[in-house]
Write a protein that holds these residues in place. Structure first.
Motif, PDB file in Angstrom:
ATOM      1  N   LEU A 153       0.852  -1.193   0.000  1.00 54.15           N
ATOM      2  CA  LEU A 153       0.000   0.000   0.000  1.00 54.15           C
ATOM      3  C   LEU A 153       0.888   1.243   0.000  1.00 54.15           C
ATOM      4  N   LEU A 154       0.838   2.001  -1.089  1.00 54.06           N
ATOM      5  CA  LEU A 154       1.699   3.177  -1.268  1.00 54.06           C
ATOM      6  C   LEU A 154       0.949   4.442  -0.881  1.00 54.06           C
ATOM      7  N   ASP A 155       1.637   5.348  -0.193  1.00 59.67           N
ATOM      8  CA  ASP A 155       1.024   6.651   0.075  1.00 59.67           C
ATOM      9  C   ASP A 155       1.675   7.716  -0.806  1.00 59.67           C
ATOM     10  N   GLY A 156       1.122   8.931  -0.772  1.00 62.13           N
ATOM     11  CA  GLY A 156       1.588   9.981  -1.673  1.00 62.13           C
ATOM     12  C   GLY A 156       3.023  10.398  -1.402  1.00 62.13           C
ATOM     13  N   THR A 157       3.423  10.469  -0.138  1.00 56.00           N
ATOM     14  CA  THR A 157       4.794  10.891   0.172  1.00 56.00           C
ATOM     15  C   THR A 157       5.811   9.905  -0.379  1.00 56.00           C
ATOM     16  N   PHE A 158       5.471   8.629  -0.343  1.00 55.77           N
ATOM     17  CA  PHE A 158       6.383   7.608  -0.856  1.00 55.77           C
ATOM     18  C   PHE A 158       6.472   7.685  -2.380  1.00 55.77           C
ATOM     19  N   LEU A 159       5.334   7.863  -3.040  1.00 53.82           N
ATOM     20  CA  LEU A 159       5.341   7.963  -4.497  1.00 53.82           C
ATOM     21  C   LEU A 159       6.147   9.169  -4.970  1.00 53.82           C
ATOM     22  N   VAL A 160       5.958  10.302  -4.295  1.00 50.28           N
ATOM     23  CA  VAL A 160       6.697  11.514  -4.675  1.00 50.28           C
ATOM     24  C   VAL A 160       8.193  11.317  -4.465  1.00 50.28           C
ATOM     25  N   ALA A 161       8.572  10.711  -3.336  1.00 51.91           N
ATOM     26  CA  ALA A 161       9.995  10.484  -3.059  1.00 51.91           C
ATOM     27  C   ALA A 161      10.616   9.540  -4.080  1.00 51.91           C
ATOM     28  N   SER A 162       9.865   8.531  -4.505  1.00 49.98           N
ATOM     29  CA  SER A 162      10.395   7.583  -5.492  1.00 49.98           C
ATOM     30  C   SER A 162      10.610   8.247  -6.849  1.00 49.98           C
ATOM     31  N   LYS A 204       1.195  23.698  -7.323  1.00 48.03           N
ATOM     32  CA  LYS A 204       2.566  23.992  -7.764  1.00 48.03           C
ATOM     33  C   LYS A 204       2.615  24.708  -9.113  1.00 48.03           C
ATOM     34  N   GLY A 205       1.486  24.755  -9.806  1.00 49.83           N
ATOM     35  CA  GLY A 205       1.492  25.397 -11.126  1.00 49.83           C
ATOM     36  C   GLY A 205       1.764  24.393 -12.226  1.00 49.83           C
ATOM     37  N   ASN A 206       1.407  24.746 -13.437  1.00 51.99           N
ATOM     38  CA  ASN A 206       1.458  23.802 -14.548  1.00 51.99           C
ATOM     39  C   ASN A 206       2.854  23.585 -15.114  1.00 51.99           C
ATOM     40  N   ASN A 207       3.736  24.544 -14.966  1.00 51.37           N
ATOM     41  CA  ASN A 207       5.021  24.458 -15.636  1.00 51.37           C
ATOM     42  C   ASN A 207       6.201  24.204 -14.700  1.00 51.37           C
ATOM     43  N   SER A 208       5.954  24.047 -13.443  1.00 49.44           N
ATOM     44  CA  SER A 208       7.057  23.871 -12.494  1.00 49.44           C
ATOM     45  C   SER A 208       7.533  22.419 -12.480  1.00 49.44           C
ATOM     46  N   GLU A 209       8.777  22.236 -12.040  1.00 52.83           N
ATOM     47  CA  GLU A 209       9.339  20.884 -11.937  1.00 52.83           C
ATOM     48  C   GLU A 209       8.627  20.078 -10.862  1.00 52.83           C
ATOM     49  N   GLU A 210       8.268  20.742  -9.748  1.00 53.57           N
ATOM     50  CA  GLU A 210       7.551  20.065  -8.668  1.00 53.57           C
ATOM     51  C   GLU A 210       6.195  19.561  -9.150  1.00 53.57           C
ATOM     52  N   ASN A 211       5.545  20.358  -9.988  1.00 52.53           N
ATOM     53  CA  ASN A 211       4.260  19.941 -10.534  1.00 52.53           C
ATOM     54  C   ASN A 211       4.413  18.654 -11.334  1.00 52.53           C
ATOM     55  N   ASN A 212       5.475  18.550 -12.133  1.00 56.48           N
ATOM     56  CA  ASN A 212       5.694  17.353 -12.942  1.00 56.48           C
ATOM     57  C   ASN A 212       5.921  16.123 -12.051  1.00 56.48           C
ATOM     58  N   ILE A 213       6.592  16.332 -10.915  1.00 59.20           N
ATOM     59  CA  ILE A 213       6.829  15.209  -9.988  1.00 59.20           C
ATOM     60  C   ILE A 213       5.505  14.693  -9.444  1.00 59.20           C
ATOM     61  N   SER A 228      -3.611  -7.551   5.631  1.00 63.15           N
ATOM     62  CA  SER A 228      -2.288  -7.987   5.143  1.00 63.15           C
ATOM     63  C   SER A 228      -1.573  -6.960   4.260  1.00 63.15           C
ATOM     64  N   TYR A 229      -1.596  -5.700   4.631  1.00 60.32           N
ATOM     65  CA  TYR A 229      -0.920  -4.680   3.835  1.00 60.32           C
ATOM     66  C   TYR A 229       0.487  -4.416   4.365  1.00 60.32           C
ATOM     67  N   PHE A 230       1.439  -4.292   3.440  1.00 65.12           N
ATOM     68  CA  PHE A 230       2.741  -3.702   3.713  1.00 65.12           C
ATOM     69  C   PHE A 230       2.607  -2.226   3.341  1.00 65.12           C
ATOM     70  N   VAL A 231       2.885  -1.327   4.251  1.00 62.28           N
ATOM     71  CA  VAL A 231       2.676   0.100   4.009  1.00 62.28           C
ATOM     72  C   VAL A 231       4.005   0.762   3.651  1.00 62.28           C
ATOM     73  N   ALA A 232       4.005   1.501   2.541  1.00 62.38           N
ATOM     74  CA  ALA A 232       5.186   2.250   2.106  1.00 62.38           C
ATOM     75  C   ALA A 232       4.896   3.731   2.272  1.00 62.38           C
ATOM     76  N   THR A 233       5.611   4.386   3.182  1.00 66.63           N
ATOM     77  CA  THR A 233       5.335   5.792   3.466  1.00 66.63           C
ATOM     78  C   THR A 233       6.600   6.517   3.907  1.00 66.63           C
ATOM     79  N   GLN A 234       6.623   7.817   3.648  1.00 70.75           N
ATOM     80  CA  GLN A 234       7.664   8.713   4.157  1.00 70.75           C
ATOM     81  C   GLN A 234       7.087   9.650   5.228  1.00 70.75           C
ATOM     82  N   ASP A 235       5.821   9.460   5.554  1.00 70.25           N
ATOM     83  CA  ASP A 235       5.131  10.300   6.533  1.00 70.25           C
ATOM     84  C   ASP A 235       5.465   9.796   7.942  1.00 70.25           C
ATOM     85  N   ASP A 236       6.245  10.572   8.703  1.00 71.59           N
ATOM     86  CA  ASP A 236       6.665  10.133  10.030  1.00 71.59           C
ATOM     87  C   ASP A 236       5.493   9.983  10.993  1.00 71.59           C
TER      88      ASP A 236
END
Length: 262
Positions: free
Chosen positions: A30-39, A78-87, A138-146
């Motif tokens: 089970l992936l959360d948003g912080t993990f997906l963004v970090a990956s 983040k806006g349409n043209n920023s690098e963060e937006n693309n992530i 039975s989920y393995f959780v993947a997160t960067q959220d402390d």
């Protein structure tokens, strides 16, 4: 994967296989948003890394609808043209393309209590991981959220993945998991491996108490017989707690007299 991390992962998976049989292959990640963004930010090939960490066992990715909505909202900010937006857009697209989506109306609120403040996405993940107790889904959780990770560490049998920059790590079983395992083992020992009923266990306890009292009576009877035999043979009794002889002063006759002063 380095040998040390591979060995630690095998040991952790073995712990869950032995003590939480419902956490078995094919694994549910089970992936959360912080993990997906970090990956995405660290360019981590998730499928390849998870395959190695899970010893090439089959697995599937899952993501909640609230996580996808959260990523969409953040990308717009983040806006349409920023690098963060693309992530954020790429992270959300990975969830849409590679993951099974769990709709919010399919998530049952858990009875587990936690005072931490979660976002909607983190709250859904917490519910999925704790509903029914002991992570029955039975989920393995993947997160960067402390905050989310700390809350899940307090629950037994919730395996956690995290990223250390570009390195995928499977955390060792939490203290809550080990404590629950020890308590389960103690209960099994007390009930002969879970084969005895409560009534049978009560009977065993009564028999053990009677046996202790019998041994105490036998010991007292043996002491009485020993005292009687001692009186008959020597005319004295046997004291069960003989007093220790106290140290006496020196014999005055053996002491050298002081010379009288002239």
């Amino acid at each position: 994967m380095r040998h040390g991390r591979a060995k630690a992962s095998r040991r952790t998976l073995q712990f869950y296989r032995l003590n939480a049989p419902h956490l078995k292959s094919p694994y549910k990640i089970l992936l959360d948003g912080t993990f997906l963004v970090a990956s995405i930010r660290n360019k981590v090939p998730l499928t390849e890394r998870f395959s190695k960490t899970l010893q090439n066992e089959p697995f599937s990715f899952f993501v909640t609808r609230s996580t996808l909505m959260e990523l969409e909202l953040l990308s717009k900010r983040k806006g349409n043209n920023s690098e963060e937006n693309n992530i954020f857009v790429t992270a959300r697209q990975f969830g849409l393309d590679e993951c099974e989506i769990i709709e919010s109306d399919k998530i049952i609120p858990t009875t587990a209590t936690n005072k931490k403040k979660f976002s909607d996405a983190s709250r859904d993940i917490f519910h999925l991981s704790t509903t029914g107790g002991n992570n029955k889904q039975s989920y393995f959780v993947a997160t960067q959220d402390d905050t989310l990770a700390d809350a899940l560490r307090e629950m037994p049998y919730v395996p956690l993945f995290r990223l250390g920059r570009a390195v995928l790590l499977l955390e060792s079983p939490s203290s809550a998991s080990r404590k629950y395992t020890n308590q389960t083992e103690q209960r099994k020992l007390a009930s002969a491996g879970g084969l005895m009923t409560v009534e049978e266990r009560d009977i065993v306890n009564v028999l053990r108490k009677k046996e202790r009292e019998k041994q105490k009576d036998l010991k007292a009877e043996e002491q009485k017989k020993l005292e009687k035999r001692s009186r008959e043979e020597y005319g004295v009794g046997v004291c069960s707690n003989p007093r220790k002889k106290k140290a006496k002063g020196p014999n005055p006759l053996s002491c050298k007299k002081k010379n009288a002063s002239k």
